[in-house]
Every structure is written in C-alpha cells, then in structure tokens.
Motif scaffolding. Sequence first.
Motif, PDB file in Angstrom:
ATOM      1  N   GLU A  48       0.841  -1.196   0.000  1.00  0.00           N
ATOM      2  CA  GLU A  48       0.000   0.000   0.000  1.00  0.00           C
ATOM      3  C   GLU A  48       0.872   1.240   0.000  1.00  0.00           C
ATOM      4  O   GLU A  48       2.041   1.190   0.368  1.00  0.00           O
ATOM      5  CB  GLU A  48      -0.968   0.021   1.179  1.00  0.00           C
ATOM      6  CG  GLU A  48      -0.334   0.226   2.523  1.00  0.00           C
ATOM      7  CD  GLU A  48       0.133  -1.059   3.177  1.00  0.00           C
ATOM      8  OE1 GLU A  48       1.039  -0.949   4.020  1.00  0.00           O
ATOM      9  OE2 GLU A  48      -0.346  -2.150   2.872  1.00  0.00           O
ATOM     10  N   ALA A  49       0.270   2.356  -0.405  1.00  0.00           N
ATOM     11  CA  ALA A  49       0.972   3.640  -0.418  1.00  0.00           C
ATOM     12  C   ALA A  49      -0.058   4.758  -0.350  1.00  0.00           C
ATOM     13  O   ALA A  49      -1.171   4.627  -0.852  1.00  0.00           O
ATOM     14  CB  ALA A  49       1.821   3.785  -1.673  1.00  0.00           C
ATOM     15  N   ALA A  50       0.358   5.844   0.269  1.00  0.00           N
ATOM     16  CA  ALA A  50      -0.504   7.008   0.362  1.00  0.00           C
ATOM     17  C   ALA A  50      -0.163   8.045  -0.700  1.00  0.00           C
ATOM     18  O   ALA A  50      -0.952   8.925  -0.980  1.00  0.00           O
ATOM     19  CB  ALA A  50      -0.393   7.636   1.757  1.00  0.00           C
ATOM     20  N   GLY A  51       0.991   7.941  -1.289  1.00  0.00           N
ATOM     21  CA  GLY A  51       1.418   8.970  -2.226  1.00  0.00           C
ATOM     22  C   GLY A  51       1.952  10.164  -1.456  1.00  0.00           C
ATOM     23  O   GLY A  51       1.813  10.263  -0.241  1.00  0.00           O
ATOM     24  N   VAL A  52       2.571  11.063  -2.161  1.00  0.00           N
ATOM     25  CA  VAL A  52       3.147  12.255  -1.553  1.00  0.00           C
ATOM     26  C   VAL A  52       2.360  13.453  -2.053  1.00  0.00           C
ATOM     27  O   VAL A  52       2.439  13.802  -3.237  1.00  0.00           O
ATOM     28  CB  VAL A  52       4.650  12.382  -1.923  1.00  0.00           C
ATOM     29  CG1 VAL A  52       5.265  13.613  -1.285  1.00  0.00           C
ATOM     30  CG2 VAL A  52       5.399  11.129  -1.494  1.00  0.00           C
ATOM     31  N   ASP A  53       1.588  14.072  -1.161  1.00  0.00           N
ATOM     32  CA  ASP A  53       0.697  15.147  -1.600  1.00  0.00           C
ATOM     33  C   ASP A  53       1.441  16.344  -2.171  1.00  0.00           C
ATOM     34  O   ASP A  53       1.016  16.930  -3.158  1.00  0.00           O
ATOM     35  CB  ASP A  53      -0.259  15.577  -0.490  1.00  0.00           C
ATOM     36  CG  ASP A  53       0.436  16.088   0.758  1.00  0.00           C
ATOM     37  OD1 ASP A  53       1.659  15.946   0.878  1.00  0.00           O
ATOM     38  OD2 ASP A  53      -0.266  16.648   1.622  1.00  0.00           O
ATOM     39  N   TYR A  54       2.599  16.695  -1.618  1.00  0.00           N
ATOM     40  CA  TYR A  54       3.321  17.851  -2.160  1.00  0.00           C
ATOM     41  C   TYR A  54       3.989  17.552  -3.496  1.00  0.00           C
ATOM     42  O   TYR A  54       4.476  18.451  -4.163  1.00  0.00           O
ATOM     43  CB  TYR A  54       4.322  18.423  -1.151  1.00  0.00           C
ATOM     44  CG  TYR A  54       5.350  17.455  -0.621  1.00  0.00           C
ATOM     45  CD1 TYR A  54       6.470  17.115  -1.361  1.00  0.00           C
ATOM     46  CD2 TYR A  54       5.183  16.872   0.632  1.00  0.00           C
ATOM     47  CE1 TYR A  54       7.406  16.224  -0.873  1.00  0.00           C
ATOM     48  CE2 TYR A  54       6.115  15.991   1.137  1.00  0.00           C
ATOM     49  CZ  TYR A  54       7.231  15.671   0.384  1.00  0.00           C
ATOM     50  OH  TYR A  54       8.150  14.793   0.878  1.00  0.00           O
ATOM     51  N   ASP A  55       4.008  16.287  -3.906  1.00  0.00           N
ATOM     52  CA  ASP A  55       4.460  15.920  -5.249  1.00  0.00           C
ATOM     53  C   ASP A  55       3.277  15.736  -6.197  1.00  0.00           C
ATOM     54  O   ASP A  55       3.445  15.304  -7.332  1.00  0.00           O
ATOM     55  CB  ASP A  55       5.291  14.631  -5.214  1.00  0.00           C
ATOM     56  CG  ASP A  55       6.748  14.888  -4.875  1.00  0.00           C
ATOM     57  OD1 ASP A  55       7.192  16.048  -4.963  1.00  0.00           O
ATOM     58  OD2 ASP A  55       7.450  13.926  -4.539  1.00  0.00           O
ATOM     59  N   GLY A  56       2.079  16.010  -5.701  1.00  0.00           N
ATOM     60  CA  GLY A  56       0.879  15.913  -6.527  1.00  0.00           C
ATOM     61  C   GLY A  56       0.305  14.512  -6.637  1.00  0.00           C
ATOM     62  O   GLY A  56      -0.589  14.269  -7.444  1.00  0.00           O
ATOM     63  N   GLU A  57       0.808  13.573  -5.835  1.00  0.00           N
ATOM     64  CA  GLU A  57       0.290  12.203  -5.895  1.00  0.00           C
ATOM     65  C   GLU A  57      -1.017  12.101  -5.120  1.00  0.00           C
ATOM     66  O   GLU A  57      -1.094  12.483  -3.956  1.00  0.00           O
ATOM     67  CB  GLU A  57       1.303  11.210  -5.321  1.00  0.00           C
ATOM     68  CG  GLU A  57       2.505  11.024  -6.191  1.00  0.00           C
ATOM     69  CD  GLU A  57       3.406   9.899  -5.695  1.00  0.00           C
ATOM     70  OE1 GLU A  57       4.011   9.254  -6.561  1.00  0.00           O
ATOM     71  OE2 GLU A  57       3.498   9.675  -4.483  1.00  0.00           O
ATOM     72  N   THR A  58      -2.023  11.586  -5.791  1.00  0.00           N
ATOM     73  CA  THR A  58      -3.321  11.340  -5.178  1.00  0.00           C
ATOM     74  C   THR A  58      -3.662   9.870  -5.390  1.00  0.00           C
ATOM     75  O   THR A  58      -3.070   9.206  -6.254  1.00  0.00           O
ATOM     76  CB  THR A  58      -4.421  12.197  -5.836  1.00  0.00           C
ATOM     77  OG1 THR A  58      -4.529  11.810  -7.220  1.00  0.00           O
ATOM     78  CG2 THR A  58      -4.116  13.689  -5.722  1.00  0.00           C
TER      79      THR A  58
END
Length: 99
Positions: A48-58
């Motif tokens: 699983e992964a949450a992504g990195v919001d400041y890199d624009g990952e949703t």
Amino acid sequence: MNAPLNLGIAAESWPYKRPFRISRGAEAALDVIVVTLTDAAGHVGRGEAAGVDYDGETVPLLAGQLEALRGEVEAGLERAALATRLAPGGARNALDCAL
C-alpha cells in the motif's frame, strides 16, 4: 517474465484514532491505494501507499498509473523491470511491496 498474476487495485481510507494535526491543517484519515497480487497457487502479495501530496500524488493518480500497467503486471512483470516502467513514487512502492 514470472508466472501470471491477478492484480487488485483498491482505494481505502484508514481513519486515525485522533486527528493528525500539522501547521497546514488536520486530517481524520489517511487515503491509500492497496495493491494485491495473487498467483495461480493462491499466494497473495500486498502493498500500500498514500502517495506524496506535495508531489501531486493522489489515490486516483496512483490507481491510474497502476491500471496502465495491468497487462504487463498480470503477464508476470518482474521486479527489476518495474523500475523502468514506473517512476519513483507511491504506485511503484505499492506494487513493489506486493511483488
């Protein structure tokens, strides 16, 4: 190529016991992408992964990146080839962990 796999992609929201607060605000839950790989013998890998919001990952972006590789993954994409197919980030992390 490895043996064929069945790829599952799910979006989940994991609630925190208490809100997580930082200077930019507060969150009540963590949205994640969950990858499940199942082989013909019933062995299951999960990541699983949450992504990195400041890199624009949703979560929808991560799901789209994984969906674009569905055919290759289900045909037995090997871990070494994964690094050439996905840039570093949440989607690659979740799939790598499941492998």
